[in-house]
Each structure stands twice: as structure tokens, then as C-alpha cells.
Design an enzyme around this catalytic site. Sequence first.
Site, short mmCIF file in Angstrom:
data_model
loop_
_atom_site.label_atom_id
_atom_site.label_comp_id
_atom_site.label_asym_id
_atom_site.label_seq_id
_atom_site.Cartn_x
_atom_site.Cartn_y
_atom_site.Cartn_z
N ILE A 19 0.84 -1.19 0.00
CA ILE A 19 0.00 0.00 0.00
C ILE A 19 0.88 1.25 0.00
O ILE A 19 0.60 2.22 -0.71
CB ILE A 19 -0.97 -0.02 1.20
CG1 ILE A 19 -2.04 -1.10 0.96
CG2 ILE A 19 -1.63 1.36 1.41
CD1 ILE A 19 -3.04 -1.30 2.09
N TYR A 162 -3.19 -7.96 16.89
CA TYR A 162 -3.34 -7.07 15.72
C TYR A 162 -4.49 -6.09 15.95
O TYR A 162 -4.34 -4.88 15.77
CB TYR A 162 -3.61 -7.92 14.47
CG TYR A 162 -3.69 -7.11 13.19
CD1 TYR A 162 -2.55 -6.60 12.58
CD2 TYR A 162 -4.93 -6.87 12.57
CE1 TYR A 162 -2.63 -5.86 11.39
CE2 TYR A 162 -5.01 -6.14 11.39
CZ TYR A 162 -3.85 -5.64 10.80
OH TYR A 162 -3.94 -4.91 9.64
N LYS A 166 -4.02 -2.05 16.50
CA LYS A 166 -4.58 -1.11 15.52
C LYS A 166 -5.56 -0.17 16.21
O LYS A 166 -5.62 1.02 15.91
CB LYS A 166 -5.28 -1.85 14.38
CG LYS A 166 -4.32 -2.51 13.40
CD LYS A 166 -3.43 -1.51 12.69
CE LYS A 166 -2.67 -2.09 11.51
NZ LYS A 166 -1.64 -1.18 10.98
N ALA A 204 -3.85 -13.94 3.83
CA ALA A 204 -5.15 -14.50 3.43
C ALA A 204 -5.26 -15.93 3.97
O ALA A 204 -4.25 -16.64 4.06
CB ALA A 204 -5.26 -14.50 1.92
N ASP A 207 -6.94 -21.63 2.48
CA ASP A 207 -7.70 -22.14 1.33
C ASP A 207 -7.81 -21.06 0.25
O ASP A 207 -7.65 -21.33 -0.94
CB ASP A 207 -9.08 -22.63 1.74
CG ASP A 207 -9.87 -21.59 2.52
OD1 ASP A 207 -9.24 -20.67 3.09
OD2 ASP A 207 -11.11 -21.68 2.54
N1 LIG Z 1 -3.10 -5.14 2.43
C1 LIG Z 1 -4.22 -5.31 3.10
O1 LIG Z 1 -5.10 -6.08 2.69
C2 LIG Z 1 -4.47 -4.55 4.39
C3 LIG Z 1 -5.74 -4.68 4.99
C4 LIG Z 1 -5.99 -3.97 6.15
C5 LIG Z 1 -5.02 -3.15 6.70
N2 LIG Z 1 -3.80 -3.06 6.11
C6 LIG Z 1 -2.81 -2.17 6.74
O2 LIG Z 1 -2.26 -1.30 5.76
C7 LIG Z 1 -0.88 -1.04 6.06
C8 LIG Z 1 0.00 -1.37 4.87
O3 LIG Z 1 -0.19 -2.74 4.52
P1 LIG Z 1 0.55 -3.39 3.27
O4 LIG Z 1 -0.45 -4.24 2.60
O5 LIG Z 1 1.27 -2.35 2.50
O6 LIG Z 1 1.59 -4.33 4.04
P2 LIG Z 1 2.99 -4.91 3.51
O7 LIG Z 1 3.00 -4.94 2.02
O8 LIG Z 1 3.24 -6.16 4.28
O9 LIG Z 1 4.03 -3.78 3.98
C9 LIG Z 1 4.36 -3.61 5.34
C10 LIG Z 1 5.34 -2.47 5.41
O10 LIG Z 1 5.70 -2.28 6.78
C11 LIG Z 1 7.14 -2.28 6.88
N3 LIG Z 1 7.51 -2.83 8.18
C12 LIG Z 1 7.19 -4.03 8.69
N4 LIG Z 1 7.73 -4.18 9.92
C13 LIG Z 1 8.42 -3.05 10.17
C14 LIG Z 1 9.22 -2.61 11.25
N5 LIG Z 1 9.44 -3.38 12.34
N6 LIG Z 1 9.78 -1.38 11.17
C15 LIG Z 1 9.61 -0.60 10.07
N7 LIG Z 1 8.87 -0.96 9.00
C16 LIG Z 1 8.28 -2.18 9.06
C17 LIG Z 1 7.63 -3.13 5.73
O11 LIG Z 1 8.98 -2.77 5.42
P3 LIG Z 1 10.02 -3.77 4.66
O12 LIG Z 1 9.21 -4.53 3.66
O13 LIG Z 1 11.03 -2.84 4.05
O14 LIG Z 1 10.60 -4.66 5.72
C18 LIG Z 1 6.64 -2.74 4.63
O15 LIG Z 1 7.04 -1.53 4.02
C19 LIG Z 1 -0.55 -1.85 7.31
O16 LIG Z 1 -0.64 -1.02 8.43
C20 LIG Z 1 -1.64 -2.92 7.33
O17 LIG Z 1 -1.89 -3.41 8.63
C21 LIG Z 1 -3.49 -3.74 4.96
#
Ligand SMILES: NC(=O)c1ccc[n+]([C@@H]2O[C@H](COP(=O)([O-])OP(=O)(O)OC[C@H]3O[C@@H](n4cnc5c(N)ncnc54)[C@H](OP(=O)(O)O)[C@@H]3O)[C@@H](O)[C@H]2O)c1
Length: 265
Positions: A19, A162, A166, A204, A207
Site C-alpha cells: 500500500i 493485531y 490497531k 489470506a 484455502d
Molecule cells: N493489504 C491489506 O489487505 C491490508 C488490509 C488492512 C489493513 N492493512 C494495513 O495497511 C498497512 C500497509 O499494509 P501493506 O499491505 O502495505 O503491508 P505490507 O506490504 O506487508 O508492507 C508492510 C510495510 O511495513 C514495513 N515494516 C514491517 N515491519 C516493520 C518494522 N518493524 N519497522 C519498520 N517498518 C516495518 C515493511 O517494510 P520492509 O518490507 O522494508 O521490511 C513494509 O514496508 C498496514 O498497516 C496494514 O496493517 C493492509
Amino acid sequence: MDLGLADRVVLITGGSGGIGGPVAHVFAEENARVAIAYRRNPDAARKVADQVERNGGKALVVPYELTDPAAIRTAVETITQEWGGVDVLVHSASPAGGPSLAPVPFEELSIETWRPQVRAEVEGAFATAQAVLPSMKERGWGRFVFLSAAIVGRGRTGDEAYVASKMALHGLSRTLATEALGHGILSNVVAPGPTVTEGYLRWAPEDLRRRIEGMPPEEIREQMAKLSPHVRISTPREVAAAIVFLASAANGNITGSVIHVSGGS
Ligand SMILES: NC(=O)c1ccc[n+]([C@@H]2O[C@H](COP(=O)([O-])OP(=O)(O)OC[C@H]3O[C@@H](n4cnc5c(N)ncnc54)[C@H](OP(=O)(O)O)[C@@H]3O)[C@@H](O)[C@H]2O)c1
């Protein structure tokens, strides 16, 4: 509509994520300067920055670690040295990326599992907000957007760490909205529903993951629409659009709110 973001400095934590990357692109399309914070994936962060720069935008890549307040201060100092301060914080970094892949019964949840998740989410958000707030106050303008998840509104058995962490961000954002009243600073939460990213594929259910692994995002959304016709999976750009609006000058008076981008989920 003029979003009034030209030259604004935007720090995107989790900018290397599924994101965070699209968020950086949408800000850059509005001529904002984007600082892309990464933890383990400098290549992903650099790829986003290169693309922004190829399109004529300004981008910085900064190392960042949620659990290390000194690293957080250093990231903010680097941006301040380069660009004079931070106008917008989009806090997208999350150790889980999404709800847990393997939820465990609450009675079996150990403090060793709970603690790192909650500390990284909550203390990381706290330390980052604290590091950027003085520069927003100095400029008399600022925007916070914290990433939560639509699912936390109804809870999720087996994923207490989680959900609780949040929810803490909702409280932090609400409090900042009050604290910053009168300084031109607004603070909101964006809560996405399932959004097709690599992070989403990781968490996800098993399944579902088997059915969608390797599929292009459009096909995943089609499959999901068949499974639950009343919910539409979001695209990262749809989530980014809500974030960018809330972080813009066009948002005059939305603060302390939680905006769901979840296609009705
Ligand atoms: N995607 C969804 O379906 C979804 C749904 C609901 C909520 N969200 C929320 O939206 C946000 C973004 O999600 P996303 O899908 O982009 O997740 P993602 O692709 O897994 O990316 C997570 C990001 O957080 C960074 N990160 C993880 N642990 C860290 C740490 N200890 N210190 C600093 N940076 C850290 C990672 O950095 P590196 O990769 O460089 O390690 C990566 O840039 C999150 O807060 C997530 O909970 C996502």
C-alpha cells in the site's frame, strides 16, 4: 480540485510495502516530495523512488525501524536536513502487514507473541508521531494518517494483538487531533478492507491463498467477488486516494475520524 500538496514533504512509513508504494506515487502525482521509509526491503523502496523521479518527482529513501526510537529520529532528521521538515505523516508500516495468518485461541496466546506485535505497532506510531509533530507545529500545518484495518471494528478471534494494537492507533490519532487543534494539524485513520498486495497474499486464509496464489490482482478481485458478491476487494490506489485526500489542504475539517476503504466488508 486543488489538493494543495505541491512541495509538501510526506513521510510514508512502510513505503516499501504493497500500500505504501502506491501512496507515494499518488502523492508524487500531486507534486508532493515523498520520503519512502523501509525496514528490510531497500530495493522495493528504491524502486518506488526511481519511478517517482523518472516521472519528474522528488523522492528520498530512508531506513526506518518501528521498534527503534533512535532510528525513527534519525529518519526524520535526514528528511529535515534534506527538505526542512515533515508536513504529512502516513503511517503505514506494520509488522504484520495484515491480520494474522495463523490465529490462535486467546487462552493460548503468549505474551511473547503479543508483546512484539503490540510494541512495534503502538510504540512505533507513537515515536514517529512525536518526532514529526514539532516540525508541523512550527509550520502551522500538518496531516497525520494512520493505517488501521476495517476488520478491527468488529474484532477477530485469534488475532487480538493485531486488533488491539490497531485500535490503539485510533486512540492515538483521536488524541493528536485534539492536541493539534489550533495548529492547522488534522489527524485521521484509514481502515482498508482486504486490499490485493503481497502482504494480503501472506495473511489470506490458507484455502483462499491456494486459490489465488500467482493470479494477477484483477483476477483475484474477480474470484473474491464470486465468493462474496456484496464486498469488493480494494485496490492499493483506492486506499491511497483516501489517504491523499485526508492529508491534503482540500481536507479542511475532517479530523479524529476513521475512514473505511473496504467495499462494504
Ligand atoms: N493489504 C491489506 O489487505 C491490508 C488490509 C488492512 C489493513 N492493512 C494495513 O495497511 C498497512 C500497509 O499494509 P501493506 O499491505 O502495505 O503491508 P505490507 O506490504 O506487508 O508492507 C508492510 C510495510 O511495513 C514495513 N515494516 C514491517 N515491519 C516493520 C518494522 N518493524 N519497522 C519498520 N517498518 C516495518 C515493511 O517494510 P520492509 O518490507 O522494508 O521490511 C513494509 O514496508 C498496514 O498497516 C496494514 O496493517 C493492509
